[in-house]
Scaffold this motif. Structure first.
Motif: not given
Length: 449
Positions: A47, A51, A73, A109-110, A113, A117, A122, A125-126, A129, A200
């Protein structure tokens, strides 16, 4: 759980201390955790490799927007790391449970993704993660510290980081291969995001495999090997080996006890310097974007840039970890940041071409090999065995929050002044920070077993 639990009260819990038998420098628990990290890093780096250009070229984010995303992140999980380290301490049984929760959350979480969009989704989700990463990092490093005699910790962390970096090396290659096989658009060519969705999806499957390896092969209970710093200062030479001892099953340390670790001068200085230098450490993604733009590399090659860093890290992690055991972990930690400064200087220089690209990636990898596992080993020396999770979390949290702030500041500076000027400012700040850190760490007792 049977495979791991069946060993948790036998050889996996403590090294062989019979006369004439030396404990293994790298216990099986470290190798098992290394395998988990290797598999998980393949998933994560698949990812990470796509990214930056995905959000900048495909979604059209500005450098400031990407700085916010990259800061999430790297920094959101930092606060969770404190909770993970604190929850894992006490009795030796919680480390695996808390680490497993972290690995599991990241695995979930992967595939999410696939549904994200835009920047808000994003980012969410990050953030989840990185929450998983924050939960698992301190318990994992605590397990490595507890399973390894103090005089071998630098090497043990080096072996773990080498295995982890093998995953970082394979991850971009896997992403590159999946993009090719998927036949979708590559890195900003336009069209739908089919190629990215394939990356993903495969990443999620690999992450699930890492969780399975953790459940099956990492012991549930790990007791302290050798003598911890709570009993006496670490010695040098054979006298430092000690014997394997059972970790006391006393009450779990309170949150106040965990925060009180910062009253220890050695840990306080180490945490302060890690945070200070983290404020001037430009994130990998920004560095790779700068290299791609300054050297006019094809966007198709962008996912391969982390391979140079990862390959160097892989080759140097074990020997530099062993070197840290001999010359002092704090000293090598500072040298690593001087190496990073040299890499910044090359990017800013008028030199161009393949040799410059290779040199920067080699210096970047050498920086990580000199600092990542070495900092964890130095932290382990400064805290008691019963609070290894909290100690690792305190130092790691400070460094992660500092890098979060650096990502935000660097993204803003790039938007205002341009990438080269922003990197020049960061280089000056790194030089000043390294000098200050060398002064702060000088009075601290160097631990070299």
């Amino acid at each position: 759980m049977y495979l791991a639990d069946s060993r948790s009260t036998k050889a996996a819990a403590a090294p062989d201390t019979r006369p004439g038998r030396r404990p293994a420098a790298v216990p099986g628990t470290v190798l098992a955790l290394g395998a988990v990290s290797l598999i998980t890093d393949v998933s994560s780096e698949m990812v990470t490799a796509v990214l930056p250009l995905y959000v900048v070229a495909t979604l059209g984010l500005s450098p400031l927007g990407f700085g916010l995303l990259d800061g999430i992140n790297n920094g959101v999980g930092a606060l969770v790391r404190l909770a993970g380290g604190h929850l894992a301490d006490g009795g030796g049984r919680r480390h695996k449970v808390v680490a497993g929760l972290g690995y599991g959350l990241s695995a979930v979480c992967k595939p999410l993704l696939l549904l994200a969009h835009g920047l808000p989704l994003i980012s969410a989700v990050l953030a989840a993660d990185r929450t998983g990463k924050g939960l698992r990092t301190a318990p994992r490093d605590a397990m490595i510290s507890l399973a390894t005699p103090p005089e071998h910790r630098g090497r043990a962390f080096g072996v773990h980081r080498a295995m982890d970096t093998t995953g970082a090396l394979l991850g971009p290659l896997a992403a590159f291969a999946v993009l090719r096989v998927a036949g979708g658009p590559l890195l900003g060519e336009g069209g739908d995001a089919g190629g990215y969705d394939a990356v993903f999806a495969v990443s999620g499957c690999v992450a699930a495999l890492g969780v399975l390896v953790l459940v099956l092969f990492v012991p549930r209970r790990i007791t302290a090997a050798g003598t911890g710093p709570a009993a006496r200062p670490a010695a040098t030479g054979p006298a430092a080996t000690g014997t394997a001892g059972s970790e006391p099953a006393g009450p779990r340390p309170t949150l106040r006890d965990s925060l009180a670790l910062l009253r220890r001068p050695a840990l306080r200085r180490l945490a302060a310097c890690a945070a200070l230098l983290g404020l001037t450490t430009v994130s990998d993604s920004f560095l790779y974007l700068l290299l791609q733009r300054e050297l006019h590399l094809s966007a198709h090659l962008f996912p391969l840039l982390p391979l140079g860093t990862a390959a160097t890290f892989l080759l140097l992690a074990v020997p530099l970890g062993a070197l840290a055991d001999r010359i002092g972990r704090r000293r090598l930690f500072l040298v690593g940041h001087a190496v990073l400064l040299a890499g910044y200087g090359l990017v800013l220089s008028p030199l161009r071409g393949l040799p410059v690209l290779v040199a920067v990636l080699v210096l970047h990898g050498a920086f990580y090999a000199s600092t990542d596992g070495v900092l964890a080993a130095a932290t382990a020396d400064a805290v008691p065995a019963a609070q290894q999770g909290a100690g690792q979390a305190l130092v790691g949290t400070g460094q992660a929050l500092a890098r979060f702030a650096c990502s935000l500041a660097f993204g803003a500076a790039w938007s205002l002044w341009g990438g080269r000027t922003a990197l020049a400012v960061a280089a000056v700040a790194l030089a000043a920070g390294a000098v200050a850190a060398a002064f702060v760490l000088r009075p601290a007792e160097e631990v070299s077993a």
